[in-house]
Design an enzyme around this catalytic site. Structure first.
Site, PDB file in Angstrom:
ATOM      1  N   LYS A  59      14.729   3.313 -65.558  1.00 47.69           N
ATOM      2  CA  LYS A  59      14.450   4.710 -65.772  1.00 47.69           C
ATOM      3  C   LYS A  59      15.683   5.360 -65.131  1.00 47.69           C
ATOM      4  O   LYS A  59      16.547   6.352 -65.447  1.00 47.69           O
ATOM      5  CB  LYS A  59      13.252   5.001 -65.068  1.00 47.69           C
ATOM      6  CG  LYS A  59      12.233   4.959 -66.031  1.00 47.69           C
ATOM      7  CD  LYS A  59      10.787   4.842 -65.446  1.00 47.69           C
ATOM      8  CE  LYS A  59       9.421   3.962 -66.492  1.00 47.69           C
ATOM      9  NZ  LYS A  59       8.471   3.583 -65.508  1.00 47.69           N
ATOM     10  N   GLN A  91       3.729   4.765 -60.058  1.00 43.76           N
ATOM     11  CA  GLN A  91       3.973   3.783 -61.435  1.00 43.76           C
ATOM     12  C   GLN A  91       3.354   2.858 -60.948  1.00 43.76           C
ATOM     13  O   GLN A  91       2.371   2.826 -59.789  1.00 43.76           O
ATOM     14  CB  GLN A  91       5.882   3.029 -60.263  1.00 43.76           C
ATOM     15  CG  GLN A  91       5.530   1.878 -61.358  1.00 43.76           C
ATOM     16  CD  GLN A  91       6.208   2.166 -62.777  1.00 43.76           C
ATOM     17  OE1 GLN A  91       7.226   3.005 -62.947  1.00 43.76           O
ATOM     18  NE2 GLN A  91       5.825   1.427 -63.834  1.00 43.76           N
ATOM     19  N   ASP A 103       3.681  11.913 -66.910  1.00 41.92           N
ATOM     20  CA  ASP A 103       4.013  11.018 -67.847  1.00 41.92           C
ATOM     21  C   ASP A 103       2.531  11.511 -69.198  1.00 41.92           C
ATOM     22  O   ASP A 103       1.912  10.339 -69.893  1.00 41.92           O
ATOM     23  CB  ASP A 103       2.471   9.739 -67.369  1.00 41.92           C
ATOM     24  CG  ASP A 103       3.802   8.489 -66.726  1.00 41.92           C
ATOM     25  OD1 ASP A 103       4.794   8.114 -67.313  1.00 41.92           O
ATOM     26  OD2 ASP A 103       3.492   7.870 -66.341  1.00 41.92           O
TER      27      ASP A 103
END
Ligand code: NAD
Length: 302
Positions: A66, A110, A136
């Protein structure tokens, strides 16, 4: 017949170029604002933050991907590394701080989290992220908006898959889409997005008893089980569209071999399908680029 490759890597590269241009335009606008002495609430350069608790090696690889993608397009990337023994309260405080930080446009926590976080903790954590910065798309509010098709963001992996199918002009309306997997991050929202595109959707999962028969009926088969070569050629319909989300280590116990494969037996299935994604180079790059698409989107939410 050999299936046409649905090339996520190339499409992601094209989208990255568009994002880069959008970022240049934002920066030009910001510098103009500055010269006119307007107040600059948001940072000049769009910024993503990723919170990592502990140091799960696979997560570290995904975070590095990322970061690399952000640097390529000129987006800021901030990694917030917290120790593995971080408490729920400390993590919530960090999330609250990012919610209130105007220089961060969007952020993610995460997963997976260390094992001392319960399923209930995970729900509390996801609900603590501001829906406006939830790139997300895991906050209950945003999941609700996906249900009625009015979401500000699409969840990255499912959204990237829909975009890939649309790029190749693959008809979805009226098609039977079978999804293997029902996780919060991939399988479940994938089904909703395909339903919103007017597909007829069937979910399969670890307790499904007649998975072969169901998959044989799929015009579009999306596998997100995390089981190497789960989908074999006898399970697919000739001329179908195959999307492989799985990222599986070929030799999980051999740290020297980082080679990966998907859930679908590519070599055999590609002889029978009309379209197929590769692993790597299919869904993965689309997932990463969708995070940046969502960050620019987050910036525009008032
Ligand atoms: P998960 O473990 O949360 O969910 C897996 C799902 O597959 C579960 O719903 C389970 O019921 C189902 N399943 C497991 N074994 C099965 C079997 N034998 N038959 C039928 N169903 C079965 O995983 P996840 O987070 O959804 O990820 C799935 C896979 O996709 C993993 O390999 C992961 O690494 C990969 N992934 C890839 C991307 C990407 O960008 N390419 C993004 C997220 C996840």
């Amino acid at each position: 017949m050999t299936a046409q490759i649905l090339d996520g890597k190339t499409l992601a590269a094209t989208i990255k170029k568009e994002i880069k241009q959008q970022i240049s335009a934002i920066m030009a606008e910001k510098s103009e604002e500055k010269s006119e002495e307007k107040s600059a609430e948001k940072s000049a350069v769009p910024c993503i933050a990723v919170v990592q608790v502990g140091n799960d090696p696979a997560s570290s690889v995904y975070i590095a991907q990322k970061e690399k993608a952000c640097l390529e397009v000129g987006m800021q990337f901030r990694k917030v590394a917290l120790p593995a023994d971080t408490t729920l309260q400390a993590l919530l405080a960090q999330i609250n701080s990012l919610n209130n930080d105007n220089t961060v446009d969007g952020f993610i926590v995460q997963f997976p989290l260390p094992s001392h976080f319960s399923q209930k903790d995970v729900s509390v954590i996801l609900a603590a992220v501001s829906p406006k910065k939830d790139i997300d798309c895991l906050h209950p509010h945003n999941i609700g908006l996906i249900m009625d098709g009015t979401a500000n963001f699409l969840p990255c992996t499912p959204g990237g898959i829909v975009r890939l199918l649309q790029h190749y002009d693959i008809p979805i309306a009226g098609k039977h889409c079978v999804i293997i997997g029902r996780s919060r991050i991939v399988g479940k929202p994938m089904g909703i997005l395909m339903l919103n595109q007017h597909a007829t959707v069937t979910y399969c999962h670890s307790k499904t008893t007649n998975i072969t028969e169901i998959c044989q009926q799929a015009d579009i088969l999306i596998s997100a089980a995390g089981v190497p070569r789960l989908v074999t050629a006898n399970m697919i319909k000739p001329g179908s569209v195959l999307v492989d989300v799985g990222i599986n280590r070929i030799e999980p116990n051999n740290p020297a071999n980082r080679k990966i494969c998907g859930d679908i037996d590519f070599d055999e299935c590609a002889k029978k399908a009309a379209y197929i994604t590769k692993v790597p180079g299919g869904v993965g790059p689309m997932t990463v680029v969708m995070l940046m698409v969502n960050t620019l989107q987050a910036r525009s939410i008032v």
